[in-house]
Design an enzyme around this catalytic site. Structure first.
Site, PDB file in Angstrom:
ATOM      1  N   ASP A  11       0.847  -1.209   0.000  1.00 25.63           N
ATOM      2  CA  ASP A  11       0.000   0.000   0.000  1.00 25.63           C
ATOM      3  C   ASP A  11       0.883   1.260   0.000  1.00 25.63           C
ATOM      4  O   ASP A  11       0.868   2.023   0.948  1.00 25.63           O
ATOM      5  CB  ASP A  11      -0.962  -0.008   1.193  1.00 25.63           C
ATOM      6  CG  ASP A  11      -0.266  -0.048   2.555  1.00 25.63           C
ATOM      7  OD1 ASP A  11       0.913  -0.494   2.612  1.00 25.63           O
ATOM      8  OD2 ASP A  11      -0.866   0.367   3.553  1.00 25.63           O
ATOM      9  N   ASP A  16       6.894   1.320   1.866  1.00 30.93           N
ATOM     10  CA  ASP A  16       6.593   0.356   0.792  1.00 30.93           C
ATOM     11  C   ASP A  16       7.450   0.652  -0.437  1.00 30.93           C
ATOM     12  O   ASP A  16       7.932  -0.266  -1.103  1.00 30.93           O
ATOM     13  CB  ASP A  16       5.128   0.436   0.365  1.00 30.93           C
ATOM     14  CG  ASP A  16       4.145   0.214   1.489  1.00 30.93           C
ATOM     15  OD1 ASP A  16       3.576  -0.880   1.575  1.00 30.93           O
ATOM     16  OD2 ASP A  16       3.944   1.144   2.290  1.00 30.93           O
ATOM     17  N   ASN A  40      -2.277   2.795   3.775  1.00 28.72           N
ATOM     18  CA  ASN A  40      -1.604   4.073   3.991  1.00 28.72           C
ATOM     19  C   ASN A  40      -2.360   5.214   3.326  1.00 28.72           C
ATOM     20  O   ASN A  40      -2.395   6.329   3.823  1.00 28.72           O
ATOM     21  CB  ASN A  40      -0.171   4.017   3.461  1.00 28.72           C
ATOM     22  CG  ASN A  40       0.740   3.205   4.349  1.00 28.72           C
ATOM     23  OD1 ASN A  40       0.552   3.151   5.562  1.00 28.72           O
ATOM     24  ND2 ASN A  40       1.740   2.568   3.759  1.00 28.72           N
ATOM     25  N   THR A 124       2.737  -6.063   2.784  1.00 24.17           N
ATOM     26  CA  THR A 124       3.257  -5.022   3.672  1.00 24.17           C
ATOM     27  C   THR A 124       2.194  -3.978   3.997  1.00 24.17           C
ATOM     28  O   THR A 124       2.523  -2.881   4.464  1.00 24.17           O
ATOM     29  CB  THR A 124       4.496  -4.341   3.062  1.00 24.17           C
ATOM     30  OG1 THR A 124       4.137  -3.735   1.814  1.00 24.17           O
ATOM     31  CG2 THR A 124       5.622  -5.343   2.851  1.00 24.17           C
ATOM     32  N   PHE A 165      -0.938  -0.699  12.858  1.00 24.70           N
ATOM     33  CA  PHE A 165      -1.846  -0.154  11.849  1.00 24.70           C
ATOM     34  C   PHE A 165      -2.347  -1.187  10.839  1.00 24.70           C
ATOM     35  O   PHE A 165      -3.553  -1.309  10.609  1.00 24.70           O
ATOM     36  CB  PHE A 165      -1.158   1.011  11.116  1.00 24.70           C
ATOM     37  CG  PHE A 165      -1.978   1.604  10.009  1.00 24.70           C
ATOM     38  CD1 PHE A 165      -2.964   2.531  10.283  1.00 24.70           C
ATOM     39  CD2 PHE A 165      -1.765   1.223   8.687  1.00 24.70           C
ATOM     40  CE1 PHE A 165      -3.741   3.076   9.265  1.00 24.70           C
ATOM     41  CE2 PHE A 165      -2.530   1.758   7.661  1.00 24.70           C
ATOM     42  CZ  PHE A 165      -3.523   2.683   7.952  1.00 24.70           C
ATOM     43  N   ASN A 166      -1.445  -1.921  10.189  1.00 23.13           N
ATOM     44  CA  ASN A 166      -1.864  -2.840   9.121  1.00 23.13           C
ATOM     45  C   ASN A 166      -2.889  -3.861   9.606  1.00 23.13           C
ATOM     46  O   ASN A 166      -3.844  -4.183   8.893  1.00 23.13           O
ATOM     47  CB  ASN A 166      -0.654  -3.596   8.542  1.00 23.13           C
ATOM     48  CG  ASN A 166       0.203  -2.730   7.650  1.00 23.13           C
ATOM     49  OD1 ASN A 166      -0.223  -1.665   7.193  1.00 23.13           O
ATOM     50  ND2 ASN A 166       1.431  -3.174   7.400  1.00 23.13           N
ATOM     51  N   HIS A 241       9.723   0.236   8.227  1.00 20.73           N
ATOM     52  CA  HIS A 241       9.025  -1.021   8.504  1.00 20.73           C
ATOM     53  C   HIS A 241       9.111  -2.047   7.359  1.00 20.73           C
ATOM     54  O   HIS A 241       9.618  -3.163   7.527  1.00 20.73           O
ATOM     55  CB  HIS A 241       7.529  -0.756   8.762  1.00 20.73           C
ATOM     56  CG  HIS A 241       7.228   0.259   9.797  1.00 20.73           C
ATOM     57  ND1 HIS A 241       7.246  -0.021  11.145  1.00 20.73           N
ATOM     58  CD2 HIS A 241       6.867   1.565   9.690  1.00 20.73           C
ATOM     59  CE1 HIS A 241       6.903   1.065  11.825  1.00 20.73           C
ATOM     60  NE2 HIS A 241       6.682   2.039  10.965  1.00 20.73           N
ATOM     61  N   ASP A 242       8.551  -1.676   6.211  1.00 21.29           N
ATOM     62  CA  ASP A 242       8.218  -2.672   5.190  1.00 21.29           C
ATOM     63  C   ASP A 242       9.397  -3.399   4.549  1.00 21.29           C
ATOM     64  O   ASP A 242       9.281  -4.587   4.222  1.00 21.29           O
ATOM     65  CB  ASP A 242       7.348  -2.029   4.105  1.00 21.29           C
ATOM     66  CG  ASP A 242       5.977  -1.636   4.636  1.00 21.29           C
ATOM     67  OD1 ASP A 242       5.610  -2.092   5.734  1.00 21.29           O
ATOM     68  OD2 ASP A 242       5.271  -0.869   3.961  1.00 21.29           O
TER      69      ASP A 242
END
Length: 312
Positions: A11, A16, A40, A124, A165-166, A241-242
């Site tokens: 996303d 990402d 996102n 992700t 969040f995800n 993060h991703d």
């Protein structure tokens, strides 16, 4: 060396975008497709962002549009981190490719059905597309080698005190995925809040001198604004993060992990979207997840640097 076949569901999203550059720039993956999730930002914006990053990299990877919203809930977006367009900061090229006519879920089914070998899924963002695929095509689950995902957390959240969040965006989808029986690697907040990018790293990317390095630096310039304002405990670092979900596939020795049983809370008044990680094996249940919780940060940044350096 044979490339690992993967399908990326994302996303985009600043991190990402860096994840896509790591996956493509590393040269280690046969990227069968990119499917986009809403998270996102809205589906329309994450789809366009994926196409922009592919154009920047000069890649020829088919892109498929995914779900507009979670399975049962209204969409929540993270514009407070990622901005109005979802990848605010750099000026990116207009896409030269269009997305494919098949839906993300239909594309996953077709690619897995036709593949002579198993394929690793790398989600992700929210897990809506992956869960929908598992529900619609249960007979193709055996064609999935592993799911290496970014999401969740054992000991902290980032949208509620306990939820990441995800997973929070679509907990029902996450529950389906975590209970699917497919081998899962989970790179959640426990590791990604150690996968930090600092200003010195941003300047290294800028100094590469290519378009991709400049874009990474400008993405991180914008991304860091939120972290420096809202996450002072990270001491100026932004949580990248991703790319962890790809980096783990490249070099698991960069990380520390342990097998754990993990499930997702879907009903909790205070805890909806929480990944309940049985880190201390209280339940004595068979582990269903390789839970990643620490990282060699310098090695991680160098891995991304080396991938971005060879891109246009």
């Amino acid at each position: 060396m044979k490339k690992l076949p993967i399908l990326i569901d994302c996303d985009p999203g600043h991190d990402d975008a860096v994840m896509l550059m790591l996956a493509f720039g590393s040269g280690l993956f046969d990227i069968k497709a990119i499917t986009t999730s809403a998270g996102n930002q809205t589906q329309e914006k994450t789809l366009k962002n994926a196409l922009k990053i592919i154009t920047l990299m000069g890649a020829d990877i088919p892109v498929y549009k995914g779900s507009e919203k979670p399975l049962f809930r209204e969409l929540i977006i993270a514009d407070y981190v990622h901005g109005e367009m979802g990848m605010d900061g750099p000026i990116l090229p207009d896409p030269v490719l269009k997305h494919e006519p098949l839906s993300a879920v239909e594309a996953m089914a077709a690619i897995l059905a036709e593949s002579p070998e198993k394929i690793t899924l790398v989600p992700t963002g929210p897990l809506t597309n992956i869960a929908t695929f598992l529900l619609a095509y249960p007979h193709l689950k055996v064609k999935i080698e592993r799911i290496s995902l970014m999401g969740g957390g054992a000991f902290r959240g980032n949208i509620t005190p306990t939820a990441e969040f995800n997973i929070y965006v679509d907990p029902e989808a996450a529950s389906i995925v975590f209970n699917s029986g497919v081998p899962i690697t989970m790179c959640g907040l426990d590791v990604t809040h150690k996968a930090l990018v600092f200003q010195k790293d941003i300047e290294l990317f800028r100094a590469i001198g290519n378009k991709s390095g400049k874009v990474v630096a400008e993405l991180m310039d914008f991304f860091s604004i939120y972290y420096r304002r809202e996450r002072p405990e990270l001491e100026g670092g932004a949580a990248l993060h991703d790319p962890c979900s790809i980096a783990w596939l490249i070099d698991p020795s960069m990380f520390i992990s342990k097998p754990c049983f993990v499930d997702v809370e879907v009903n909790g008044t205070l805890t909806a979207g929480t990944t309940v990680v049985d880190f201390f094996d209280v339940l004595k249940k068979t582990p269903n997840v390789e839970f990643v919780y620490d990282i060699d940060r310098d090695k991680y940044i160098n891995l991304i640097y080396d991938a971005v350096r060879v891109l246009p």
